[in-house]
Design a protein around this motif. Structure first.
Motif, short mmCIF file in Angstrom:
data_model
loop_
_atom_site.label_atom_id
_atom_site.label_comp_id
_atom_site.label_asym_id
_atom_site.label_seq_id
_atom_site.Cartn_x
_atom_site.Cartn_y
_atom_site.Cartn_z
N ARG A 5 0.86 -1.18 0.00
CA ARG A 5 0.00 0.00 0.00
C ARG A 5 0.90 1.23 0.00
NH1 ARG A 5 -5.40 -0.78 0.92
NH2 ARG A 5 -5.94 -2.91 1.52
N THR A 6 0.72 2.07 -1.02
CA THR A 6 1.55 3.26 -1.14
C THR A 6 0.72 4.53 -1.27
OG1 THR A 6 1.71 2.86 -3.52
CG2 THR A 6 3.51 2.03 -2.15
N VAL A 100 -2.06 0.69 -5.80
CA VAL A 100 -1.99 1.49 -7.03
C VAL A 100 -2.56 0.70 -8.20
CG1 VAL A 100 -0.42 2.58 -8.69
CG2 VAL A 100 -0.10 2.95 -6.24
N ASP A 101 -2.17 -0.56 -8.33
CA ASP A 101 -2.71 -1.38 -9.40
C ASP A 101 -4.22 -1.57 -9.24
OD1 ASP A 101 -0.17 -1.62 -10.48
OD2 ASP A 101 0.19 -3.59 -9.59
N ASP A 117 -12.00 4.69 -2.60
CA ASP A 117 -11.80 3.99 -1.32
C ASP A 117 -10.33 3.62 -1.14
OD1 ASP A 117 -14.46 4.12 -0.58
OD2 ASP A 117 -14.92 2.07 -1.26
N LEU A 118 -9.67 3.26 -2.23
CA LEU A 118 -8.27 2.89 -2.18
C LEU A 118 -7.35 4.10 -2.04
CD1 LEU A 118 -8.40 0.20 -4.97
CD2 LEU A 118 -7.79 -0.23 -2.58
N GLU A 125 3.09 9.30 0.53
CA GLU A 125 3.00 10.50 1.35
C GLU A 125 3.90 10.34 2.58
OE1 GLU A 125 -0.81 11.84 3.54
OE2 GLU A 125 -1.00 12.43 1.43
N GLY A 126 4.81 11.29 2.76
CA GLY A 126 5.70 11.28 3.92
C GLY A 126 6.90 10.34 3.82
N PHE A 127 7.09 9.70 2.68
CA PHE A 127 8.20 8.75 2.50
C PHE A 127 9.34 9.46 1.78
CE2 PHE A 127 10.30 5.39 -0.03
CZ PHE A 127 10.68 4.53 0.99
N HIS A 128 10.54 9.39 2.34
CA HIS A 128 11.70 10.04 1.71
C HIS A 128 12.86 9.05 1.65
CE1 HIS A 128 9.69 13.88 1.96
NE2 HIS A 128 9.36 13.59 3.20
#
Length: 183
Positions: A5-6, A100-101, A117-118, A125-128
């Motif tokens: 989940r991204t 995403v898929d 919903d997905l 978000e927030g990932f670096h």
């Protein structure tokens, strides 16, 4: 089945629901995400080295990629990463579920409510990740903006659909939700 989940953050879980993110370095997670979501199914190792280890010389980048692929295979399980020859890598789509898929599939199947919903927020978000090539950051921002745009269009399409059906309350609910999609 691995679950990735991204949208709206990052979750990576195995088939039993165990968190795998804590067991992987951020750059290795980013590599997995790129393999799972970049437009080509197979990716050349030299391209991956240039994207994820631009600061290293060729032997160092080769070693880092080899170690990262080994660690991903060890954590994710057999068969999740696959190769075509030695030089090309991919994610086995039947062993990895991705929001995403699933988001894109829901839109393709004319199920915008399911897609929304997905969509829990922007991609990663927030990932670096430190020390990646600008091309990776450009790719990430391009994909992020494209998915956000599709989510906004889906929400506005639902507003139109509900208005056409005469369901003003549902149209208002979808309309109120649309602004949250744009940061």
């Amino acid at each position: 089945m691995i679950e990735l989940r991204t949208l709206g953050g990052l979750e990576l879980r195995d088939g039993s629901g165990h968190d795998l993110c804590t067991r992987l370095q951020p750059k290795r997670v980013a590599l997995l995400i790129y393999l799972a979501h970049a437009p080509r199914r197979f990716h050349r190792r030299d391209t991956l080295r240039a994207l994820f280890w631009p600061e290293l010389d060729d032997p160092g980048a080769r070693n880092s990629l080899r170690q990262s692929l080994y660690e991903l295979r060890r954590i994710l399980g057999k068969g999740v990463l696959t190769g075509r020859g030695y030089e090309e890598m991919a994610v086995a789509e039947d062993l990895l579920w991705s929001d995403v898929d699933a988001f894109h599939a829901a839109l393709d199947d004319q199920r915008p409510a399911r897609a929304l919903d997905l969509y829990r927020g922007d991609l990663l978000e927030g990932f670096h990740v430190q020390n990646v090539a600008p091309e990776f950051e450009d790719w990430l921002e391009t994909v992020r903006a494209a998915i956000r745009g599709k989510a906004v269009r889906a929400a506005l399409g639902l507003v139109d659909r509900e208005e056409a059906r005469g369901d003003t309350a549902a149209a208002v609910r979808w309309g109120r939700g649309a602004p949250r999609l744009v940061p």
